[in-house]
Design an enzyme around this catalytic site. Sequence first.
Site, PDB file in Angstrom:
ATOM      1  N   HIS A   1       0.836  -1.207   0.000  1.00 55.95           N
ATOM      2  CA  HIS A   1       0.000   0.000   0.000  1.00 55.95           C
ATOM      3  C   HIS A   1       0.871   1.257   0.000  1.00 55.95           C
ATOM      4  O   HIS A   1       0.591   2.215  -0.725  1.00 55.95           O
ATOM      5  CB  HIS A   1      -0.909   0.036   1.236  1.00 55.95           C
ATOM      6  CG  HIS A   1      -1.938  -1.036   1.278  1.00 55.95           C
ATOM      7  ND1 HIS A   1      -2.056  -1.906   2.335  1.00 55.95           N
ATOM      8  CD2 HIS A   1      -2.910  -1.379   0.399  1.00 55.95           C
ATOM      9  CE1 HIS A   1      -3.059  -2.734   2.105  1.00 55.95           C
ATOM     10  NE2 HIS A   1      -3.583  -2.443   0.935  1.00 55.95           N
TER      11      HIS A   1
ATOM     12  N   LYS B   1     -15.704  -8.530   3.151  1.00 56.72           N
ATOM     13  CA  LYS B   1     -14.482  -8.893   3.870  1.00 56.72           C
ATOM     14  C   LYS B   1     -14.726  -8.814   5.379  1.00 56.72           C
ATOM     15  O   LYS B   1     -15.273  -7.836   5.867  1.00 56.72           O
ATOM     16  CB  LYS B   1     -13.334  -7.943   3.505  1.00 56.72           C
ATOM     17  CG  LYS B   1     -12.847  -8.070   2.086  1.00 56.72           C
ATOM     18  CD  LYS B   1     -11.667  -7.141   1.846  1.00 56.72           C
ATOM     19  CE  LYS B   1     -11.112  -7.287   0.451  1.00 56.72           C
ATOM     20  NZ  LYS B   1      -9.954  -6.389   0.239  1.00 56.72           N
TER      21      LYS B   1
ATOM     22  N   ARG C   1      -1.960  -5.769  -8.631  1.00 55.58           N
ATOM     23  CA  ARG C   1      -0.869  -6.723  -8.428  1.00 55.58           C
ATOM     24  C   ARG C   1      -0.829  -7.785  -9.511  1.00 55.58           C
ATOM     25  O   ARG C   1       0.226  -8.236  -9.907  1.00 55.58           O
ATOM     26  CB  ARG C   1      -1.023  -7.423  -7.076  1.00 55.58           C
ATOM     27  CG  ARG C   1      -0.702  -6.581  -5.893  1.00 55.58           C
ATOM     28  CD  ARG C   1      -0.837  -7.406  -4.633  1.00 55.58           C
ATOM     29  NE  ARG C   1      -2.137  -8.041  -4.597  1.00 55.58           N
ATOM     30  CZ  ARG C   1      -3.034  -7.926  -3.636  1.00 55.58           C
ATOM     31  NH1 ARG C   1      -2.756  -7.220  -2.586  1.00 55.58           N
ATOM     32  NH2 ARG C   1      -4.199  -8.520  -3.707  1.00 55.58           N
TER      33      ARG C   1
ATOM     34  N   SER D   1      -2.682  -7.727   2.386  1.00 53.09           N
ATOM     35  CA  SER D   1      -3.145  -7.758   3.773  1.00 53.09           C
ATOM     36  C   SER D   1      -3.509  -9.179   4.181  1.00 53.09           C
ATOM     37  O   SER D   1      -3.283  -9.578   5.322  1.00 53.09           O
ATOM     38  CB  SER D   1      -4.349  -6.831   3.951  1.00 53.09           C
ATOM     39  OG  SER D   1      -3.979  -5.488   3.750  1.00 53.09           O
TER      40      SER D   1
END
Length: 155
Positions: free
Chosen positions: A17, A41, A90, A128
């Site tokens: 990040h 999430k 990513r 994460s």
Amino acid sequence: MKKAVFAGSFDPITLGHIDILEQALKQFDEVVVVLGINPDKKGMFSYRDRLTMIEGAIKKYPNVSCAFNDGITVDYAKRIGASYLVRGLRDEIDREYEIAMAEFNRSLEPSIETIFFSPSVEVGDISSSTVRHYLNEGKDISSLVPLSVLEFLKK
């Protein structure tokens, strides 16, 4: 002044990040890191703890602030006068999801543009989810998160 919003769940904020944030700072005068709610999430850390970790990670950047938003990100961006959304890519899975989200956001607010950044090779695999997995396994996360996050977790 070019103002951008970098939104995410940041559970926790990672060096990936921070890499995206630093790239964004080369393009924008101000970046607001926005902790958002993703109902899909389940977080490991409370929103208050995440904000604390974000604040620690960004304190060295004078033109970066953080905020909490429990609504639609593009609406928040418009409300604070930001013209850009910053997103990291990513891999191919991220790409499909992020392009769909950018198109959705453009349909809601055509004046706000989504800008994509790819993380550098050194941090490209950090997520994460990986950090949370390592924490649950008792593994070292010092190469994955900012020092301020490590210090927060030691408390």
